[in-house]
Write an enzyme that holds these catalytic residues in place. Structure first.
Site, PDB file in Angstrom:
ATOM      1  CE  LYS A 194      -3.102   3.187   0.973  1.00 30.17           C
ATOM      2  NZ  LYS A 194      -2.137   4.324   1.045  1.00 30.17           N
ATOM      3  CD  GLU A 270      11.188   4.616  10.084  1.00 33.83           C
ATOM      4  OE1 GLU A 270      10.975   5.574  10.856  1.00 33.83           O
ATOM      5  OE2 GLU A 270      11.232   4.731   8.857  1.00 33.83           O
ATOM      6  CB  CYS A 304      11.295   9.374  10.467  1.00 27.73           C
ATOM      7  SG  CYS A 304      12.153   8.133   9.479  1.00 27.73           S
ATOM      8  CD  GLU A 401       8.789  13.041  12.894  1.00 23.03           C
ATOM      9  OE1 GLU A 401       9.722  12.445  12.346  1.00 23.03           O
ATOM     10  OE2 GLU A 401       7.691  12.506  13.158  1.00 23.03           O
TER      11      GLU A 401
END
Length: 497
Positions: A194, A270, A304, A401
Site C-alpha cells: 500500500k 518504523e 523521520c 516532529e
C-alpha cells in the site's frame, strides 16, 4: 555505466510529459493491472505547482481482499522457490532500477518535490536494498546440532512468515518500497503493498520493474488508495495475513499494533522521530555545520531521521549559529526540476501550515529568528529554510516532529545536561553527536536512547545497516542482516539420537 543526466529544465519537463502517461496508474493484483472495483480514482499533485499530475486507481476493501487472495494463492509456490532464483530476480530488479534511474528520479521530484539531485540519490539508496538482499537471499543460518544432554538431534531452520502487508510513507517513495519489498522477496514472502496516497507513482513504476525482472504473478500486489483504512482494515482482520510492516506516524502505528494483536501478526514499525543533534565544545565546527545541514535539510527536513533539536555547547553556540546561518541563507528554494534548486516544496499545503505554526509558537515563547521564518508565496507549498536560536525547552518544535526545513537551537553547559536534553522525548529513532574525541562520542552514545546515531556524520542510513528505533519510534529493524529475519519464522525440529 550509468551517467547522470545533464539535461536542461525544459528537457526534463518534456520528458515528464512523456513519462507520466506511460507510468502505471492502476492496481496490480495477481500480475494484472486493473482499475478499482468501483472505478474510483484520486489525484496525484505536484507540490511545487499545485497542479494535478495524473489520477490513480483508488483501491476498495474488495480490491484489498482480492490482492490478499492473490498473495495467499502464490505463497506456497513462492516460498518453495529456490533462494538462488529469488536472488536473481532481485539482482535483475536492481539492474532495471539503474537503467530507469532518471525516470524514477523525475517521478519522485514531480510527485514529492525533492530536488532532482536528491531524487537521484534516493534511487541509488533504494536500489542498494535490492542488491543487498539479493546477496542475503542465499545465506541460510539454519543449524544442526545435538542438544547439550545428548538426547536429541536439533534442527533449527528458517521459513517465510507468509503474506505481508507493506505500508510505505510518502517522503521516500522508492527507498521505503525497496526496503520492505526486497527482504520479503529474499525470504520467500508474498506481499500486498500500500503506497502513500501523496506519492504512489514511483512505487507503481517500481512494481512494474519487479514484474519485468521476473517476479511471478501474485507475489507482489500493489493497491494505492485514497483511504488507507479501506485497505488496511480488511487485510489486518484476515487470518491469512501474517505480517504488517509500516513506516509512518506513531499514532497510526499504535492503531495498527492494536489491530495486529487480534491475529497476533508479526510487526515491523518504523514510526516518528525527534532527533537531537549535539555539538560539543571540542567539535570541528566545519564538520558539525556540514552534518547539521545534511541532517536537517536532506529531503527538505521531511524525514523521520531529520535533526529536530540542536543542542550546542554554550562556548561555541554563537560561532556555530553564525556558520549555520550562512549556509542556510545560501539555500535555493524552488521547483525541484529547476537548475540550482537545493530545497523543494513541502508535500502539501497542510504541511506548510504545520511548520508555520511551530515556528510561530517558538517565536511567541521567546525564540529568535536568525534566518527565514516565513512562508514562500505560491504556487506550490514552500517554506523558507529557517534557523531559530534561544529556543525554550517548552516550545512545540522541541517536543514535536517538525517535518520541515526548520532548525531550532538551544544551548547546554555540561555533558549530563546534554544527555538529559537529548533523551527528553518519547521518541528514539535517530540522533547525532559531534565531537573531536571519538571515545567521548562513543561513551555518550551509550547514554542515548536512540536506535541510530551519527557520530560526526549527518547521514548514516545504509542498506547494510539495521534501521529502526527505540521507545515510541517503533520496533523491529529494516536493512542489514537483521532485515531478512523480520520476514522469517524460526522452526525447531527435535529428533531422538
Amino acid at each position: 555505466m550509468t551517467t547522470v543526466s545533464t539535461s536542461s529544465t525544459s528537457e526534463r519537463r518534456e520528458r515528464a510529459a512523456e513519462l507520466l502517461p506511460a507510468t502505471p496508474t492502476g492496481l496490480l493484483i495477481g500480475g494484472t493491472w486493473r482499475e478499482a472495483s468501483d472505478g474510483g480514482t484520486f489525484a496525484v499533485e505536484n507540490p511545487a505547482t499545485g497542479e494535478t499530475l495524473t489520477r490513480v486507481a483508488s483501491a476498495t476493501g474488495d480490491d484489498a481482499r482480492a490482492a490478499l487472495d492473490a498473495a495467499a494463492a502464490a505463497q506456497a509456490s513462492w516460498g518453495a522457490t529456490p533462494a538462488r532464483e529469488r536472488a536473481e530476480i532481485l539482482r535483475r530488479a536492481f539492474a532495471l532500477v539503474q537503467e530507469r534511474r532518471e525516470d524514477l528520479a523525475l517521478l519522485m521530484t514531480l510527485e514529492m518535490g525533492k530536488p532532482l539531485a536528491e531524487a537521484r540519490g534516493e534511487v541509488t539508496y533504494g536500489g542498494e536494498f535490492l542488491r543487498w538482499f539479493a546477496e542475503q537471499a542465499t545465506h541460510d543460518d539454519s543449524r544442526y546440532a545435538h542438544t547439550p544432554e545428548g538426547s536429541l538431534r536439533m534442527l533449527v531452520q528458517r521459513r517465510p512468515v507468509g503474506p505481508c502487508l507493506l505500508i510505505t510513507p510518502w517522503n521516500f517513495p522508492l527507498a521505503m518500497a525497496t526496503r520492505k519489498v526486497a527482504p520479503a522477496v529474499a525470504a520467500g514472502c508474498t506481499m500486498v503493498l500500500k503506497p502513500a496516497r501523496l506519492t504512489p507513482l514511483t512505487s507503481l513504476l517500481f512494481a512494474q520493474l519487479m514484474v519485468e525482472a521476473g517476479l511471478p504473478d501474485g507475489v507482489l500486489n500493489v493497491v494505492p488508495s485514497a483511504s488507507a483504512s479501506a485497505v488496511s482494515e480488511p487485510l489486518m482482520a484476515d487470518p491469512r495475513l501474517r505480517k504488517v510492516s509500516f513506516t509512518g506516524s506513531t499514532p497510526v502505528g499504535q492503531n495498527l499494533l492494536r489491530s495486529a494483536a487480534d491475529n497476533v501478526l508479526r510487526t515491523s514499525m518504523e514510526l516518528g522521530g525527534n532527533a537531537p543533534l549535539v555539538v560539543f565544545e571540542d567539535a570541528d565546527l566545519d564538520v558539525a555545520v556540514d552534518g547539521a545541514m545534511a541532517a536537517k535539510l536532506r529531503n527538505g527536513g521531511e524525514a523521520c531521521t531529520a535533526a529536530n533539536r540542536f543542542y550546542v555547547h554554550e562556548s561555541v553556540a554563537d560561532e556555530f549559529v553564525e556558520r549555520f546561518a550562512e549556509r542556510m541563507r545560501a539555500v535555493v528554494v524552488g521547483d525541484g526540476l529547476d537548475e540550482g534548486t537545493t530545497l523543494g516544496p513541502l508535500v502539501e499545503a497542510k504541511a506548510v501550515d504545520s511548520v508555520a505554526a511551530l515556528v510561530d509558537d517558538a517565536v511567541a515563547r521567546g525564540a529568535k529568528v536568525v534566518v527565514g521564518g516565513s512562508r514562500v508565496d505560491g504556487p506550490g507549498h514552500f517554506y523558507q529554510p529557517t534557523l531559530l536560536r534561544d529556543v525554550p525547552a517548552d516550545a512545540r518544535c522541541m517536543t514535536e516532529e517538525i517535518f520541515g526545513p526548520v532548525a531550532p537551537v538551544a544551548t547546554f553547559s555540561t555533558e549530563d545536561e546534554a544527555a538529559r536534553l537529548a533523551n527528553s522525548t518519547e521518541y528514539g529513532l535517530a540522533s547525532y553527536v559531534f565531537t573531536a574525541d571519538v571515545r567521548r562520542g562513543l561513551a555518550f552514545a551509550e547514554r542515548l536512547e536512540f536506535g541510530l546515531l551519527g557520530l560526526n556524520a549527518g547521514v548514516i542510513s545504509n542498506a547494510a545497516a539495521p534501521f529502526g528505533g527505540m521507545k515510541q519510534s517503533g520496533s523491529g529493524r529494516e536493512g542489514g542482516f537483521e532485515g531478512i529475519a523480520e520476514y522469517q519464522e524460526t522452526q525447531y525440529v527435535g529428533m531422538p539420537l
